[in-house]
Write a protein that holds these residues in place. Structure first.
Motif, PDB file in Angstrom:
ATOM      1  N   ILE A 147     -13.482 -69.966   2.637  1.00  0.00           N
ATOM      2  CA  ILE A 147     -12.753 -71.109   3.189  1.00  0.00           C
ATOM      3  C   ILE A 147     -12.339 -70.734   4.610  1.00  0.00           C
ATOM      4  N   SER A 148     -12.668 -71.569   5.559  1.00  0.00           N
ATOM      5  CA  SER A 148     -12.354 -71.290   6.958  1.00  0.00           C
ATOM      6  C   SER A 148     -10.861 -71.049   7.147  1.00  0.00           C
ATOM      7  N   ARG A 149     -10.518 -69.996   7.870  1.00  0.00           N
ATOM      8  CA  ARG A 149      -9.159 -69.615   8.232  1.00  0.00           C
ATOM      9  C   ARG A 149      -8.342 -69.117   7.043  1.00  0.00           C
ATOM     10  N   ASN A 150      -8.981 -68.905   5.898  1.00  0.00           N
ATOM     11  CA  ASN A 150      -8.261 -68.408   4.721  1.00  0.00           C
ATOM     12  C   ASN A 150      -8.210 -66.876   4.766  1.00  0.00           C
ATOM     13  N   LEU A 151      -7.372 -66.348   5.648  1.00  0.00           N
ATOM     14  CA  LEU A 151      -7.200 -64.903   5.746  1.00  0.00           C
ATOM     15  C   LEU A 151      -6.261 -64.472   4.628  1.00  0.00           C
ATOM     16  N   VAL A 152      -6.827 -63.885   3.587  1.00  0.00           N
ATOM     17  CA  VAL A 152      -6.081 -63.565   2.376  1.00  0.00           C
ATOM     18  C   VAL A 152      -5.045 -62.480   2.664  1.00  0.00           C
ATOM     19  N   THR A 153      -3.818 -62.679   2.164  1.00  0.00           N
ATOM     20  CA  THR A 153      -2.775 -61.663   2.291  1.00  0.00           C
ATOM     21  C   THR A 153      -2.411 -61.014   0.962  1.00  0.00           C
ATOM     22  N   HIS A 154      -2.585 -61.751  -0.159  1.00  0.00           N
ATOM     23  CA  HIS A 154      -2.209 -61.173  -1.460  1.00  0.00           C
ATOM     24  C   HIS A 154      -2.835 -61.995  -2.575  1.00  0.00           C
ATOM     25  N   LEU A 155      -3.064 -61.348  -3.729  1.00  0.00           N
ATOM     26  CA  LEU A 155      -3.578 -62.003  -4.928  1.00  0.00           C
ATOM     27  C   LEU A 155      -2.767 -61.559  -6.142  1.00  0.00           C
ATOM     28  N   CYS A 156      -2.633 -62.444  -7.117  1.00  0.00           N
ATOM     29  CA  CYS A 156      -2.080 -62.041  -8.416  1.00  0.00           C
ATOM     30  C   CYS A 156      -2.660 -62.947  -9.498  1.00  0.00           C
ATOM     31  N   TRP A 157      -2.929 -62.362 -10.655  1.00  0.00           N
ATOM     32  CA  TRP A 157      -3.531 -63.096 -11.770  1.00  0.00           C
ATOM     33  C   TRP A 157      -2.428 -63.712 -12.614  1.00  0.00           C
ATOM     34  N   VAL A 158      -2.638 -64.943 -13.077  1.00  0.00           N
ATOM     35  CA  VAL A 158      -1.685 -65.603 -13.960  1.00  0.00           C
ATOM     36  C   VAL A 158      -1.846 -65.024 -15.362  1.00  0.00           C
ATOM     37  N   PRO A 159      -0.791 -64.475 -15.975  1.00  0.00           N
ATOM     38  CA  PRO A 159      -0.914 -63.846 -17.288  1.00  0.00           C
ATOM     39  C   PRO A 159      -1.515 -64.782 -18.337  1.00  0.00           C
ATOM     40  N   GLY A 160      -2.536 -64.297 -19.030  1.00  0.00           N
ATOM     41  CA  GLY A 160      -3.144 -65.045 -20.117  1.00  0.00           C
ATOM     42  C   GLY A 160      -3.970 -66.237 -19.717  1.00  0.00           C
ATOM     43  N   GLU A 161      -4.220 -66.412 -18.424  1.00  0.00           N
ATOM     44  CA  GLU A 161      -4.960 -67.574 -17.941  1.00  0.00           C
ATOM     45  C   GLU A 161      -6.105 -67.133 -17.026  1.00  0.00           C
ATOM     46  N   PRO A 162      -7.094 -68.021 -16.821  1.00  0.00           N
ATOM     47  CA  PRO A 162      -8.210 -67.675 -15.933  1.00  0.00           C
ATOM     48  C   PRO A 162      -7.925 -68.024 -14.474  1.00  0.00           C
ATOM     49  N   TYR A 163      -6.640 -68.020 -14.081  1.00  0.00           N
ATOM     50  CA  TYR A 163      -6.271 -68.457 -12.747  1.00  0.00           C
ATOM     51  C   TYR A 163      -5.720 -67.313 -11.899  1.00  0.00           C
ATOM     52  N   VAL A 164      -6.016 -67.382 -10.607  1.00  0.00           N
ATOM     53  CA  VAL A 164      -5.561 -66.383  -9.651  1.00  0.00           C
ATOM     54  C   VAL A 164      -4.821 -67.097  -8.529  1.00  0.00           C
ATOM     55  N   VAL A 165      -3.616 -66.614  -8.220  1.00  0.00           N
ATOM     56  CA  VAL A 165      -2.833 -67.178  -7.125  1.00  0.00           C
ATOM     57  C   VAL A 165      -3.080 -66.353  -5.871  1.00  0.00           C
ATOM     58  N   GLN A 166      -3.177 -67.043  -4.740  1.00  0.00           N
ATOM     59  CA  GLN A 166      -3.532 -66.371  -3.490  1.00  0.00           C
ATOM     60  C   GLN A 166      -2.697 -66.904  -2.335  1.00  0.00           C
ATOM     61  N   THR A 167      -2.174 -65.994  -1.507  1.00  0.00           N
ATOM     62  CA  THR A 167      -1.475 -66.385  -0.284  1.00  0.00           C
ATOM     63  C   THR A 167      -2.364 -66.087   0.913  1.00  0.00           C
ATOM     64  N   SER A 168      -2.080 -66.772   2.034  1.00  0.00           N
ATOM     65  CA  SER A 168      -2.984 -66.703   3.174  1.00  0.00           C
ATOM     66  C   SER A 168      -2.234 -66.823   4.496  1.00  0.00           C
ATOM     67  N   GLU A 169      -2.881 -66.341   5.539  1.00  0.00           N
ATOM     68  CA  GLU A 169      -2.327 -66.497   6.884  1.00  0.00           C
ATOM     69  C   GLU A 169      -2.431 -67.933   7.376  1.00  0.00           C
ATOM     70  N   ASP A 170      -3.170 -68.795   6.682  1.00  0.00           N
ATOM     71  CA  ASP A 170      -3.218 -70.203   7.081  1.00  0.00           C
ATOM     72  C   ASP A 170      -2.032 -70.983   6.510  1.00  0.00           C
ATOM     73  N   LYS A 171      -1.018 -70.247   5.982  1.00  0.00           N
ATOM     74  CA  LYS A 171       0.265 -70.796   5.528  1.00  0.00           C
ATOM     75  C   LYS A 171       0.165 -71.518   4.186  1.00  0.00           C
ATOM     76  N   THR A 172      -0.916 -71.279   3.450  1.00  0.00           N
ATOM     77  CA  THR A 172      -1.172 -71.993   2.201  1.00  0.00           C
ATOM     78  C   THR A 172      -1.150 -71.046   0.997  1.00  0.00           C
ATOM     79  N   VAL A 173      -0.633 -71.563  -0.116  1.00  0.00           N
ATOM     80  CA  VAL A 173      -0.724 -70.886  -1.414  1.00  0.00           C
ATOM     81  C   VAL A 173      -1.746 -71.646  -2.252  1.00  0.00           C
TER      82      VAL A 173
END
Length: 278
Positions: A147-173
């Motif tokens: 994704i353009s401008r999605n400079l990843v800063t951190h990742l964490c997996w949601v317990p028990g789910e197939p989802y991953v949360v991600q923060t970015s320098e483009d100010k988006t979660v």
């Protein structure tokens, strides 16, 4: 409080200190069960230590540049390290001092690591705007999304789910569905770079932190993962970039709380639901 309950009160004892494990700045630390922690540093090394005794149990060398992130599988038998050398390595706590798996494919520094709850897959993020999914056993890259401008800063997996949360320098979660490596939802962009994220043990809430300076920004935000675009609470009080956050363990008699830390040299504890500072 090591060896004690969360609710204990009384005189504060002197902090137990041990000799340095790293020869340069420590850049990341993660907990291992039951009483170990893993750390990575600018000295390119990964260390596993006992926080009770201070003993260094393992020291792993293999990266060519600074280690940026460390994490572990839920069973704590394996640790993972990301580096400015654009690679991720997997280390066995009960194996040799050599990495048991090597994940290479990013074009820039790797800045995010998250291991699936069943310890079969690894998600990585980088400043190259890319998210990757890997098979832990084979090292094969199973998917890649950019994704353009999605400079990843951190990742964490949601317990028990197939989802991953991600923060970015483009100010988006963003919340990713790891099965297809697609964005399942994105929360409204903030005013500042999003620096870190973590998910509650029940998988219902996510915390994110942001950059800041001179009292502007530096807030932490609580999100409801069950309702798209729902900001639950904001925590304001840091004067510089807020670098990390954590849901504090609680109990029936304890108010749900979180903690944040910042470049302003403080750690603050907040009431989760009201935003009040403890």
């Amino acid at each position: 409080r090591a060896g004690g309950s969360v609710g204990q009160t009384g005189p504060i004892r002197a902090v137990q200190q041990h000799g340095p494990v790293h020869t340069d700045a420590v850049t990341s630390v993660a907990a291992l069960i039951p009483d170990l922690c893993v750390s990575g540093g600018r000295d390119k090394s990964v260390a596993v230590c006992s926080w009770r005794s201070g003993a260094t149990l393992h020291r792993f060398l293999g990266h060519q540049r600074e280690v940026t992130k460390v994490t572990s599988a839920l069973d704590s038998s394996r640790v993972f390290s990301a580096s400015r050398d654009k690679t991720v390595m997997m280390w066995e706590l009960h194996g040799t001092s050599e990495p048991s798996q090597h994940f290479a494919g990013h074009d820039l520094v790797v800045t995010g690591l998250a291991v699936s709850p069943d310890a079969s897959q690894l998600c990585t993020g980088s400043r190259d705007n890319t998210m990757c999914k890997w098979d832990i056993e084979t090292g094969e890259r199973l998917g890649q999304a950019t994704i353009s401008r999605n400079l990843v800063t951190h990742l964490c997996w949601v317990p028990g789910e197939p989802y991953v949360v991600q923060t970015s320098e483009d100010k988006t979660v963003r919340v990713w569905d790891s099965r297809e490596l697609q964005v399942a939802q994105a929360f409204p962009a903030g005013r500042h770079i999003q620096t870190c994220c973590t998910v509650s043990a029940d998988g219902r809430h996510c915390l994110s932190t942001s950059s800041g300076c001179a009292g502007e920004g530096g807030e932490a935000t609580l999100w409801d993962l069950r309702q798209t675009r729902n900001r639950v609470q904001e925590y304001r009080g840091h004067f510089q970039t807020t670098t990390s956050c954590v849901f504090l363990p609680g109990g029936p008699a304890l108010t749900p709380s979180i903690a944040t830390c910042s470049y302003d040299s403080t750690v603050k504890v907040w009431e989760r639901d009201t935003g009040g500072r403890g």
